[in-house]
Design a protein around this motif. Sequence first.
Motif, PDB file in Angstrom:
ATOM      1  N   ALA A   1       0.848  -1.195   0.000  1.00 53.31           N
ATOM      2  CA  ALA A   1       0.000   0.000   0.000  1.00 53.31           C
ATOM      3  C   ALA A   1       0.882   1.242   0.000  1.00 53.31           C
ATOM      4  CB  ALA A   1      -0.908  -0.001   1.229  1.00 53.31           C
ATOM      5  N   ARG A   2       0.686   2.091  -1.000  1.00 49.33           N
ATOM      6  CA  ARG A   2       1.377   3.379  -1.064  1.00 49.33           C
ATOM      7  C   ARG A   2       0.340   4.439  -0.692  1.00 49.33           C
ATOM      8  NH1 ARG A   2       2.483   0.105  -4.887  1.00 49.33           N
ATOM      9  NH2 ARG A   2       0.848   0.954  -6.230  1.00 49.33           N
ATOM     10  N   LEU A   3       0.348   4.798   0.584  1.00 46.63           N
ATOM     11  CA  LEU A   3      -0.714   5.633   1.123  1.00 46.63           C
ATOM     12  C   LEU A   3      -0.547   7.087   0.701  1.00 46.63           C
ATOM     13  CD1 LEU A   3      -1.082   4.191   4.729  1.00 46.63           C
ATOM     14  CD2 LEU A   3      -2.302   3.554   2.641  1.00 46.63           C
ATOM     15  N   GLY A   4      -1.693   7.668   0.311  1.00 49.87           N
ATOM     16  CA  GLY A   4      -1.724   9.077  -0.056  1.00 49.87           C
ATOM     17  C   GLY A   4      -2.426   9.886   1.016  1.00 49.87           C
ATOM     18  N   SER A   5      -3.207  10.864   0.587  1.00 53.35           N
ATOM     19  CA  SER A   5      -3.845  11.779   1.527  1.00 53.35           C
ATOM     20  C   SER A   5      -5.271  11.376   1.892  1.00 53.35           C
ATOM     21  CB  SER A   5      -3.867  13.196   0.936  1.00 53.35           C
ATOM     22  OG  SER A   5      -4.558  13.197  -0.315  1.00 53.35           O
ATOM     23  N   GLY A   6      -5.774  10.324   1.279  1.00 48.39           N
ATOM     24  CA  GLY A   6      -7.154   9.918   1.542  1.00 48.39           C
ATOM     25  C   GLY A   6      -7.290   9.156   2.849  1.00 48.39           C
ATOM     26  N   PRO A   7      -8.533   8.875   3.269  1.00 49.89           N
ATOM     27  CA  PRO A   7      -8.769   8.110   4.497  1.00 49.89           C
ATOM     28  C   PRO A   7      -8.109   6.734   4.424  1.00 49.89           C
ATOM     29  CG  PRO A   7     -10.808   9.086   3.684  1.00 49.89           C
ATOM     30  CD  PRO A   7      -9.792   9.262   2.601  1.00 49.89           C
ATOM     31  N   VAL A   8      -7.482   6.327   5.519  1.00 49.36           N
ATOM     32  CA  VAL A   8      -6.785   5.047   5.536  1.00 49.36           C
ATOM     33  C   VAL A   8      -7.771   3.877   5.576  1.00 49.36           C
ATOM     34  CG1 VAL A   8      -6.559   4.803   8.033  1.00 49.36           C
ATOM     35  CG2 VAL A   8      -4.746   3.920   6.540  1.00 49.36           C
ATOM     36  N   THR A   9      -9.049   4.170   5.758  1.00 45.46           N
ATOM     37  CA  THR A   9     -10.055   3.108   5.770  1.00 45.46           C
ATOM     38  C   THR A   9     -10.090   2.337   4.447  1.00 45.46           C
ATOM     39  OG1 THR A   9     -11.701   4.782   5.170  1.00 45.46           O
ATOM     40  CG2 THR A   9     -11.546   4.175   7.497  1.00 45.46           C
ATOM     41  N   ALA A  10      -9.637   2.976   3.361  1.00 43.48           N
ATOM     42  CA  ALA A  10      -9.582   2.267   2.077  1.00 43.48           C
ATOM     43  C   ALA A  10      -8.647   1.068   2.164  1.00 43.48           C
ATOM     44  CB  ALA A  10      -9.138   3.217   0.964  1.00 43.48           C
ATOM     45  N   LEU A  11      -7.574   1.187   2.925  1.00 43.75           N
ATOM     46  CA  LEU A  11      -6.652   0.067   3.121  1.00 43.75           C
ATOM     47  C   LEU A  11      -7.347  -1.059   3.875  1.00 43.75           C
ATOM     48  CD1 LEU A  11      -3.916  -1.395   3.301  1.00 43.75           C
ATOM     49  CD2 LEU A  11      -3.359   0.083   5.252  1.00 43.75           C
ATOM     50  N   GLY A  12      -8.060  -0.726   4.937  1.00 41.75           N
ATOM     51  CA  GLY A  12      -8.773  -1.751   5.690  1.00 41.75           C
ATOM     52  C   GLY A  12      -9.805  -2.468   4.847  1.00 41.75           C
ATOM     53  N   ALA A  13     -10.507  -1.710   3.993  1.00 42.23           N
ATOM     54  CA  ALA A  13     -11.522  -2.315   3.133  1.00 42.23           C
ATOM     55  C   ALA A  13     -10.892  -3.269   2.131  1.00 42.23           C
ATOM     56  CB  ALA A  13     -12.300  -1.219   2.407  1.00 42.23           C
ATOM     57  N   LEU A  14      -9.731  -2.894   1.566  1.00 39.56           N
ATOM     58  CA  LEU A  14      -9.077  -3.766   0.594  1.00 39.56           C
ATOM     59  C   LEU A  14      -8.565  -5.044   1.253  1.00 39.56           C
ATOM     60  CD1 LEU A  14      -6.984  -2.971  -2.423  1.00 39.56           C
ATOM     61  CD2 LEU A  14      -5.844  -4.304  -0.650  1.00 39.56           C
ATOM     62  N   LEU A  15      -7.944  -4.928   2.416  1.00 43.95           N
ATOM     63  CA  LEU A  15      -7.455  -6.126   3.112  1.00 43.95           C
ATOM     64  C   LEU A  15      -8.609  -7.048   3.476  1.00 43.95           C
ATOM     65  CD1 LEU A  15      -4.788  -4.485   5.465  1.00 43.95           C
ATOM     66  CD2 LEU A  15      -4.327  -5.955   3.480  1.00 43.95           C
ATOM     67  N   HIS A  16      -9.730  -6.468   3.903  1.00 47.16           N
ATOM     68  CA  HIS A  16     -10.898  -7.283   4.248  1.00 47.16           C
ATOM     69  C   HIS A  16     -11.439  -7.991   3.009  1.00 47.16           C
ATOM     70  CE1 HIS A  16     -14.594  -8.493   6.272  1.00 47.16           C
ATOM     71  NE2 HIS A  16     -15.256  -8.064   5.205  1.00 47.16           N
ATOM     72  N   HIS A  17     -11.549  -7.268   1.901  1.00 47.99           N
ATOM     73  CA  HIS A  17     -12.060  -7.874   0.669  1.00 47.99           C
ATOM     74  C   HIS A  17     -11.184  -9.041   0.238  1.00 47.99           C
ATOM     75  CE1 HIS A  17     -12.059  -8.414  -3.721  1.00 47.99           C
ATOM     76  NE2 HIS A  17     -13.361  -8.269  -3.603  1.00 47.99           N
ATOM     77  N   HIS A  18      -9.868  -8.863   0.247  1.00 48.90           N
ATOM     78  CA  HIS A  18      -8.980  -9.920  -0.211  1.00 48.90           C
ATOM     79  C   HIS A  18      -9.028 -11.131   0.722  1.00 48.90           C
ATOM     80  CE1 HIS A  18      -7.905  -7.213  -3.216  1.00 48.90           C
ATOM     81  NE2 HIS A  18      -6.607  -7.087  -3.042  1.00 48.90           N
ATOM     82  N   ARG A  19      -9.127 -10.873   2.016  1.00 49.86           N
ATOM     83  CA  ARG A  19      -9.217 -11.992   2.973  1.00 49.86           C
ATOM     84  C   ARG A  19     -10.482 -12.795   2.725  1.00 49.86           C
ATOM     85  NH1 ARG A  19     -11.382 -12.519   8.186  1.00 49.86           N
ATOM     86  NH2 ARG A  19     -11.828 -10.283   8.327  1.00 49.86           N
ATOM     87  N   GLN A  20     -11.599 -12.101   2.529  1.00 48.87           N
ATOM     88  CA  GLN A  20     -12.857 -12.801   2.316  1.00 48.87           C
ATOM     89  C   GLN A  20     -12.896 -13.476   0.942  1.00 48.87           C
ATOM     90  OE1 GLN A  20     -13.591 -12.762   5.688  1.00 48.87           O
ATOM     91  NE2 GLN A  20     -15.583 -13.127   4.774  1.00 48.87           N
ATOM     92  N   ALA A  21     -12.299 -12.859  -0.069  1.00 53.07           N
ATOM     93  CA  ALA A  21     -12.315 -13.440  -1.417  1.00 53.07           C
ATOM     94  C   ALA A  21     -11.609 -14.784  -1.446  1.00 53.07           C
ATOM     95  CB  ALA A  21     -11.661 -12.484  -2.406  1.00 53.07           C
ATOM     96  N   VAL A  22     -10.513 -14.917  -0.728  1.00 55.57           N
ATOM     97  CA  VAL A  22      -9.786 -16.192  -0.701  1.00 55.57           C
ATOM     98  C   VAL A  22     -10.456 -17.164   0.264  1.00 55.57           C
ATOM     99  CG1 VAL A  22      -7.559 -17.279  -0.234  1.00 55.57           C
ATOM    100  CG2 VAL A  22      -7.647 -15.056  -1.379  1.00 55.57           C
ATOM    101  N   ARG A  23     -10.962 -16.668   1.383  1.00 55.48           N
ATOM    102  CA  ARG A  23     -11.689 -17.533   2.312  1.00 55.48           C
ATOM    103  C   ARG A  23     -12.896 -18.175   1.625  1.00 55.48           C
ATOM    104  NH1 ARG A  23     -16.220 -17.071   5.198  1.00 55.48           N
ATOM    105  NH2 ARG A  23     -16.396 -18.371   7.088  1.00 55.48           N
ATOM    106  N   ASP A  24     -13.552 -17.442   0.739  1.00 57.33           N
ATOM    107  CA  ASP A  24     -14.712 -17.970   0.028  1.00 57.33           C
ATOM    108  C   ASP A  24     -14.360 -19.182  -0.833  1.00 57.33           C
ATOM    109  OD1 ASP A  24     -16.348 -16.058   1.124  1.00 57.33           O
ATOM    110  OD2 ASP A  24     -16.396 -14.767  -0.652  1.00 57.33           O
ATOM    111  N   GLN A  25     -13.082 -19.385  -1.103  1.00 55.72           N
ATOM    112  CA  GLN A  25     -12.653 -20.541  -1.905  1.00 55.72           C
ATOM    113  C   GLN A  25     -12.281 -21.738  -1.029  1.00 55.72           C
ATOM    114  OE1 GLN A  25     -13.548 -19.699  -4.761  1.00 55.72           O
ATOM    115  NE2 GLN A  25     -13.565 -17.540  -4.155  1.00 55.72           N
TER     116      GLN A  25
END
Length: 215
Positions: free
Chosen positions: A180-204
């Motif tokens: 993650a190359r963090l910019g000036s936006g809310p860091v919650t975008a990082l949390g959302a991406l990590l959650h999505h990827h964790r769930q996407a692989v767990r679903d398999q």
Amino acid sequence: MDYYVISAREGDRAPTGLLVEEFVLCEDYTAAGIDGAEWRAENRAWSSSAEASRAIRADRALRGRVTPVSRQEACKAFRLLGGGELPEEAGLRTLFQERRSLPTSSPLNMSGSSARRYRILFAGDLGADGLARAREALRLEPTGDPRVVGAASTDAGGHGFTWELRRIGAGIAWCVDVTARLGSGPVTALGALLHHHRQAVRDQGLIPVTIERFA
């Protein structure tokens, strides 16, 4: 929350128990522990799940009896087990008795880069169909590196993200490595991406083990 149906034998979808888990996250979205509760048909009661949580990640034979499911599927299994209506998630949290702590440490940054590097670790193996679905869910493209199944990147929330899916050993574990190359936006975008990827692989069918940060 994550839900798992436990069966008596591998390949048998008839439930004998239900495991409910929730990762406890630090401010930087690394995992500090896992809360949970377990319901078993023989005593028709909730109990501590810390030992079961550890065992399904360490024991391949036991892991073969555990199926990651959606909340809807968990509700159906709970009724079949004689538990009635599965409590809402706020109610389930009141049943958590013992937290399974996960190792945490301060990330090293030897290069001086502002990028953050994370690893989402999973126990288990992906069959051909599961691997194909994981590639699609993570939008992976071939890299030419035999150690990496595929990679992808995106800009979201003012930040830049790249990630790779890797196999660790033969039938032992998998991981998604995220930079993650963090910019000036809310860091919650990082949390959302990590959650999505964790769930996407767990679903398999894989079981998430931890979320670590290396830099």
